[in-house]
Enzyme design. Sequence first.
Site, PDB file in Angstrom:
ATOM      1  N   ASP A   4      -5.724  -8.242  16.278  1.00 17.82           N
ATOM      2  CA  ASP A   4      -4.509  -7.602  15.752  1.00 17.82           C
ATOM      3  C   ASP A   4      -4.427  -6.111  16.098  1.00 17.82           C
ATOM      4  OD1 ASP A   4      -2.240  -7.015  14.341  1.00 17.82           O
ATOM      5  OD2 ASP A   4      -2.849  -8.039  12.503  1.00 17.82           O
TER       6      ASP A   4
ATOM      7  N   HIS B  56       0.614  -6.356  14.521  1.00 21.66           N
ATOM      8  CA  HIS B  56       1.736  -6.651  13.613  1.00 21.66           C
ATOM      9  C   HIS B  56       2.493  -5.391  13.197  1.00 21.66           C
ATOM     10  CE1 HIS B  56      -1.115  -6.113  10.094  1.00 21.66           C
ATOM     11  NE2 HIS B  56      -0.023  -5.668   9.518  1.00 21.66           N
TER      12      HIS B  56
ATOM     13  N   SER C 173      -2.639  -1.302   6.983  1.00 15.09           N
ATOM     14  CA  SER C 173      -2.682  -1.951   8.275  1.00 15.09           C
ATOM     15  C   SER C 173      -2.732  -0.905   9.367  1.00 15.09           C
ATOM     16  CB  SER C 173      -1.445  -2.811   8.479  1.00 15.09           C
ATOM     17  OG  SER C 173      -1.681  -4.069   7.956  1.00 15.09           O
TER      18      SER C 173
HETATM   19  N1  ARG Z   1      -1.301  -9.967   6.180  1.00 15.21           N
HETATM   20  C1  ARG Z   1      -1.306  -8.807   7.009  1.00 15.21           C
HETATM   21  C2  ARG Z   1      -0.559  -7.707   6.276  1.00 15.21           C
HETATM   22  O1  ARG Z   1      -0.271  -7.786   5.153  1.00 15.21           O
HETATM   23  C3  ARG Z   1      -0.792  -9.104   8.389  1.00 15.21           C
HETATM   24  C4  ARG Z   1       0.599  -9.573   8.492  1.00 15.21           C
HETATM   25  C5  ARG Z   1       1.131  -9.911   9.865  1.00 15.21           C
HETATM   26  N2  ARG Z   1       0.839 -11.250  10.306  1.00 15.21           N
HETATM   27  C6  ARG Z   1       1.589 -12.358  10.067  1.00 15.21           C
HETATM   28  N3  ARG Z   1       1.135 -13.506  10.503  1.00 15.21           N
HETATM   29  N4  ARG Z   1       2.732 -12.354   9.452  1.00 15.21           N
HETATM   30  O2  ARG Z   1       0.347  -7.104   6.588  1.00 15.21           O
HETATM   31  N1  GLU Z   2      -1.639  -6.413   6.594  1.00 17.33           N
HETATM   32  C1  GLU Z   2      -1.408  -5.392   5.627  1.00 17.33           C
HETATM   33  C2  GLU Z   2      -0.429  -4.321   6.107  1.00 17.33           C
HETATM   34  O1  GLU Z   2       0.462  -4.587   6.854  1.00 17.33           O
HETATM   35  C3  GLU Z   2      -2.683  -4.753   5.271  1.00 17.33           C
HETATM   36  C4  GLU Z   2      -3.484  -5.682   4.533  1.00 17.33           C
HETATM   37  C5  GLU Z   2      -3.327  -5.501   3.081  1.00 17.33           C
HETATM   38  O2  GLU Z   2      -2.252  -5.674   2.499  1.00 17.33           O
HETATM   39  O3  GLU Z   2      -4.376  -5.195   2.545  1.00 17.33           O
HETATM   40  O4  GLU Z   2      -0.466  -3.209   5.685  1.00 17.33           O
END
Ligand code: ARG
Ligand code: GLU
Length: 714
Positions: free
Chosen positions: A219, A84, A649
Amino acid sequence: MKKFLLPVLLLVASWQLTAKEGMWIPMLLEKYNLAEMQEKGFKLSAADIYDVNNASMKDAIVLFGRGCTGELISNEGLLITNHHCGYSNIQAHSSVENDYLTDGFWAMKRSEELPNPGLTVSFLEYMEDVSDRVLKGTEGLEDEAFQNKIQENSERIKSEAAQNGKFKTDVKPLFYGNQYFLYVYKVYRDVRLVGAPPSAIGKFGGDTDNWMWPRHTGDFSVFRIYAGKDNEPADYSPENVPYQPKKFFPVSLKGIQPGDFTMVFGYPGTTMQYWPHQAVELTMDQRDPDRVMLRDKKLEIIGRDMEADRKVRIQYASKYASISNAWKKWQGEINGLERLDAVAKKLEYEAAFKNWATGNGRWESEYKPVFENFDTLYTEYGKYIKASDYYSEVVYRGVELFGRAKTLNSILADIEGKQADKAKALCESMKKGLDGFYKNFNQPTDEKLFVSLLPTLVNDLDADFIPVEVSEIVHKYSAEELISKVYRKSILADRAKLEKLLESGSDKQILKLRKDPVLAIFNALNFLHETAIFPNVKSLSAAIDANLKKYVAGLMEMKKEQAFYPDANLTMRVTYGQVEGYKPRDGVTYDYFTTLKGIMEKDNPEIYDYDVPERLKELYREKDFGRYAAHGSVPVAFVASNHTSGGNSGSPVVNANGELIGVNFDRCWEGTMSDIMYDPEVCRNISLDIRYALFIIDKFAGAGYLLDEMQIVE
Ligand code: ARG
Ligand code: GLU
């Protein structure tokens, strides 16, 4: 005897609970954390993590793009981060013919690696406490004069450290300005895509599984940093060579056990652990619900169009993912704060603080005013931030045609200001940007956003925050009319005309745009925002921060024996904990790992996000797991108790020996409130098991040649 024992026990228990919270400054580990880290199993020294004079782990870590972390895994510039995090780059290389999002991409030799204009990675050279220099000469100054002096001092420190542009530098406040740190980076700008799994692996489970455990998302994506022949940063050139890092991470195949020491090293973005109760209340009761509601609308509109058309799906994939990501987190945040009874906890904490200050005879004179200020400031701030949130979601990051209007405006301003050359250059660059814009633009989708979001803005906000002419238009026209009489009457909705105007329009023709309906609406809104909303948000935030500065200084004085960590601010931090599952609710226990078996269980060819690739099923059927096997399958992800945030991330998750065991990519649902309040019981970070990444590269993608340059510890 009993009387004596009880308080001691309580003290120990509360220390253990808070022990896991914290995003620590790498430079200060020796002083605050190392003993505890070693107690938890860490086998190396603080200098192995951060050292300015010798190669250390920090040299293997980068700020990837503008908001992710990445780490080096070979001495030839190979870097791993999340899928991502590379998503917008993978998306940019994708089209219906070459759909790397769906099919994945792997360079089978170096010449096939894909350049990514605009993508940079930053290495931290060093950090330094510059509090004294930043605060010099600020004695007796207040408000704007104080801020200006800080600004002036910071600029001087930054420009000295930059060594004539060799480094990118930043001075950032910690603890709301009780301290200031300088950060000096070297920025590499030739970063190429080496490989990415198909979305059915890299984004497996999509937005449904996002922010959730148990998780089965692969990921990760792989890039390579290139440098000039001298190993220094260089613009993209075929002549560039792979960057040789001072340090890279060995990769461990030894696996993980519950209770194992883990450390996450990266760039967490923003946390607000020291907020007073008023701020928590505002977030839970107003800001999160407002933004969730506005994004509900966007996601519904964009999602429906994506489902109906493959081209739109690719065009909006990256936009949709980023809208949905925060949208979901805010909902989890509200739940978590409610479950924790966060406002009551804050009030309790503040009462204890009041007790302490009263005992010291300092409540009335010093801190009572601070808390009274919080009351009035947050009430005022709440009004303006509501408008600001709406403008941000609707005007600046909602209807995309408004984004175009912004650029046109600058052109108009230049012509009106008789800056013909500047205007010409802007026309030129806007024209050049048109291809990029329209590649990811579907007008029918944007029209729907326009007729949904604009009336919402007008109807929901106080009249003071809406220009009269905009309110009139919205009330006069039906949705269909808004499209036919406003949106489609704009030159912005007509690419050919716009292109021609930018190419050969006379000043007079361009100036006619002042009458363009979309531009007029945007300008009215933008003017109101710039004059009546933004300045108030800015000055109220500054006033709030000034009070927070006093409050946090008081807190640190009250708990002298406790180590404090500054809120995250997208600077390098270390957090540590251990591999462990958790109990999300009564009667339920979550294991600490997931495997390929779970991917097969979730398989559903009907749903894009769960459509397991045939090749992966085949590997599973044939149990072709190679040296990546564990638990009779291939491990995919694991949870641990490291305090992380957005920006972490892609961060390396390392074991007690400093070897890479995973790549951080998310937090669990029950712990999404941890930016505001951490709960050691349920806050877990989610990491990709590095063995799954290697398995995918080697067995699935057939790009095993990449493993040859890694240092694999078996
Ligand atoms: N939640 C994760 C973060 O905060 C991954 C986000 C990407 N994935 C998604 N399905 N949008 O960034
Ligand atoms: N998915 C998040 C990011 O893009 C990291 C997860 C979080 O927020 O802890 O940085």
